[in-house]
Design an enzyme around this catalytic site. Structure first.
Site, PDB file in Angstrom:
ATOM      1  N   ASP A  41      68.312  84.841  12.328  1.00 38.72           N
ATOM      2  CA  ASP A  41      69.087  84.481  11.144  1.00 38.72           C
ATOM      3  C   ASP A  41      68.209  83.692  10.180  1.00 38.72           C
ATOM      4  O   ASP A  41      67.001  83.949  10.093  1.00 38.72           O
ATOM      5  CB  ASP A  41      70.340  83.685  11.557  1.00 38.72           C
ATOM      6  CG  ASP A  41      71.519  83.939  10.627  1.00 38.72           C
ATOM      7  OD1 ASP A  41      71.506  83.396   9.504  1.00 38.72           O
ATOM      8  OD2 ASP A  41      72.444  84.669  11.024  1.00 38.72           O
ATOM      9  N   HIS A  58      73.538  79.612   6.767  1.00 35.96           N
ATOM     10  CA  HIS A  58      74.160  80.682   7.539  1.00 35.96           C
ATOM     11  C   HIS A  58      73.762  80.637   9.010  1.00 35.96           C
ATOM     12  O   HIS A  58      74.603  80.739   9.903  1.00 35.96           O
ATOM     13  CB  HIS A  58      73.802  82.030   6.928  1.00 35.96           C
ATOM     14  CG  HIS A  58      74.545  83.187   7.495  1.00 35.96           C
ATOM     15  ND1 HIS A  58      74.093  83.910   8.576  1.00 35.96           N
ATOM     16  CD2 HIS A  58      75.721  83.755   7.143  1.00 35.96           C
ATOM     17  CE1 HIS A  58      74.953  84.872   8.861  1.00 35.96           C
ATOM     18  NE2 HIS A  58      75.950  84.810   8.006  1.00 35.96           N
ATOM     19  N   SER A  81      80.029  88.271  10.289  1.00 40.32           N
ATOM     20  CA  SER A  81      78.986  87.367  10.782  1.00 40.32           C
ATOM     21  C   SER A  81      79.487  86.536  11.955  1.00 40.32           C
ATOM     22  O   SER A  81      78.898  86.520  13.030  1.00 40.32           O
ATOM     23  CB  SER A  81      78.526  86.432   9.662  1.00 40.32           C
ATOM     24  OG  SER A  81      77.786  87.102   8.696  1.00 40.32           O
TER      25      SER A  81
END
Length: 512
Positions: free
Chosen positions: A237, A287, A457
């Site tokens: 990520d 994120h 996600s």
């Protein structure tokens, strides 16, 4: 706060382009005379229209699908960076250093240099940009259409791609221009959110357990059997925050103990393709921090949220700057993360909540490489604004080597979340969107901060955590046995749905 739609975001660039050449509608990988005889490259809008047509017809896109001229046109709009996957067939992706592989590579490099060296020397550039140590991939500077034609017809090449080409390079279509309607959508953003008390319950020693853990996936009951101990999850990520103590020095806090978290940085933040210096391990998007949190934040005594596999080990990669893998160095970073994780015997599960609307050969190769090493790979099925989520399952979740996960609404008979994608490549569903549009509580980027995260996600990261619970309960099992247990314990089994796979995952049934 309004967050960028990331979490495998798909923007509308491909779907509102126009084209000035009537013959482009017939482009399907064949050199039509009208196209191949042109001297000037196609425009970005024209290339994107061709990509869109192939996507609508085939449901996925590979650069092998287009003609030499279209590939060259994209190359001209992408800094002339050509990625060459060499090899005798589609399975010849692992760089084993065989005589055959070395011969193929050397012949390609020698030919490209013979065609392109003069131009490169004039610009003070090297023709060879990158030679991958794990995969049969090289990146080269190519400017001539003749070079493309000759390579495709005469050499042992699996694919060629214009790695510097961005689908979203037109200013009005950049992902930053597309925003979510609420702060709870998955994406980039370092600011926190105040949690609604109805979105969690407090569990000992003093942790906030997200609403969907206990209301839909029976994770709280599964914890009496397994907490993920002994399993290592790789998160590919944007990294994990070094400002959040519960993902740093307090990773072993409360009921979490005896585990480790490692950070790796493989993303190069540079416009220069030859650059190799990474920008470190710290998450600068937010994120990756959210994904690490939901998969395995500690069951802490500090009043913060807990993750699914709260006793698993983690290796968190900063592989990209955000989750739309539309850049050369981001694609290289993600591929590097998968190959490095694939080579680690201690890593069992890999989770990635990033992706692209088209196939990326080097990432596809890297995922196959990790899969060949026995890794169980979870990927997000796709997250975008509601007016583009008809695209379907995106790359790499559409690959057979990955487990594709999407998100659905609560209190529904499988209604996909507002921004989530669905399709026949989906394997599992996670309930992650409330009637009031709140999503899943997670740790914030900074200490004593909370946040919400949504989209496919969070669904993929939660699924990876549930997979870790099962594998920890059966440490001698193979990837196939773990996946079969996840399938047989899910809501729709034995009937696989064409949009939501085996349905909602049940952690308790999976660990029993």
């Amino acid at each position: 706060m309004r967050k960028l739609v990331c979490g495998v975001a798909v923007v509308s660039a491909l779907f509102i382009t126009s084209c000035s050449k009537d013959n482009l509608n017939s482009e399907s990988g064949i050199n039509t005379p009208e196209i191949s005889e042109q001297k000037d490259p196609l425009s970005v809008d024209e290339i994107n229209r061709i990509i869109n047509e192939i996507l609508q017809r085939e449901d996925n896109f590979h650069w092998n699908d287009v003609s030499d001229f279209v590939l060259w046109s994209a190359l001209k709009h992408g800094d002339n960076i050509l990625t060459i996957g060499y090899g005798t067939d589609k399975n010849d992706y692992s760089n084993k250093g065989t005589a055959s592989q070395k011969s193929s590579k050397d012949k390609i490099i020698s030919f490209v240099k013979s065609m392109e060296d003069k131009i490169a020397q004039q610009k003070g550039e090297d023709v060879l940009i990158y030679d991958d140590e794990f995969l049969t991939i090289i990146d080269m500077k190519v400017e001539k259409l003749e070079t493309i034609k000759e390579l495709r017809s005469e050499f042992a090449i699996r694919y060629m791609e214009p790695s510097g080409y961005s689908l979203f390079q037109n200013e009005q279509f950049k992902p930053a221009k597309v925003q979510a309607s609420s702060s709870s959508s998955s994406g980039c953003g370092l600011e926190g959110e105040s949690l609604n008390s109805s979105d969690y319950v407090t569990v000992v020693p003093n942790s906030k357990m997200p609403w969907n853990f206990y209301a839909y996936h029976n994770i709280d009951e599964a914890w009496s059997h397994s907490t993920g101990s002994g399993i290592t999850i790789g998160i590919v990520d944007t990294g994990a925050s070094t400002e959040q103590s519960l993902l740093n020095g307090s990773f072993n806090n409360g009921y979490s103990s005896g585990r480790t978290i490692e950070r790796k940085g493989v993303y190069v933040d540079s416009w220069w393709p030859w650059s190799t210096e990474t920008d470190g391990v710290n998450d600068k998007c937010g994120h990756g921090t959210s994904m690490t949190s939901v998969a395995g934040a500690p069951r802490n005594d500090k009043g913060q949220t807990v993750g699914v596999a709260y006793n698993s080990n983690f290796v968190v990669y900063r592989a990209a700057s955000n989750v739309v893998l539309d850049g050369y160095h981001e694609q290289k970073g993600v591929a590097r993360a998968f190959t490095e994780l694939g080579d680690r015997s201690d890593v069992d599960i890999i989770s990635m909540s990033m992706g692209h609307i088209i196939s990326v050969g080097r990432i596809e190769d890297a995922i196959k490489y990790a899969y060949s090493k026995g890794k169980l790979i979870f990927c997000a099925g796709g997250t975008s604004t509601s007016f583009t989520n008809f695209v379907g399952v995106i790359f790499p979740a559409w690959m057979s080597e990955t487990v594709a996960v999407t998100g659905i609404e609560e209190n529904s008979v499988y209604n996909v979340c507002d921004t989530c994608h669905e399709g026949n490549e989906i394997d599992f569903a996670i309930v992650m969107e409330r009637a009031n549009n709140n999503h899943v509580p997670v740790l914030g980027y900074y200490n004593n901060q909370a946040d919400y995260v949504g989209g496919s996600s969070v669904a993929a990261a939660m699924a990876a955590g549930i997979g870790a619970l099962v594998w920890a309960e059966h440490p001698g099992w193979t990837r196939t046995q773990v996946l079969n247990k996840l399938i047989s314990s899910s809501h729709l089994y034995p009937n696989k749905n064409s949009s939501f796979g085996w349905g909602v995952m049940d952690a308790l049934k999976a660990v029993q």
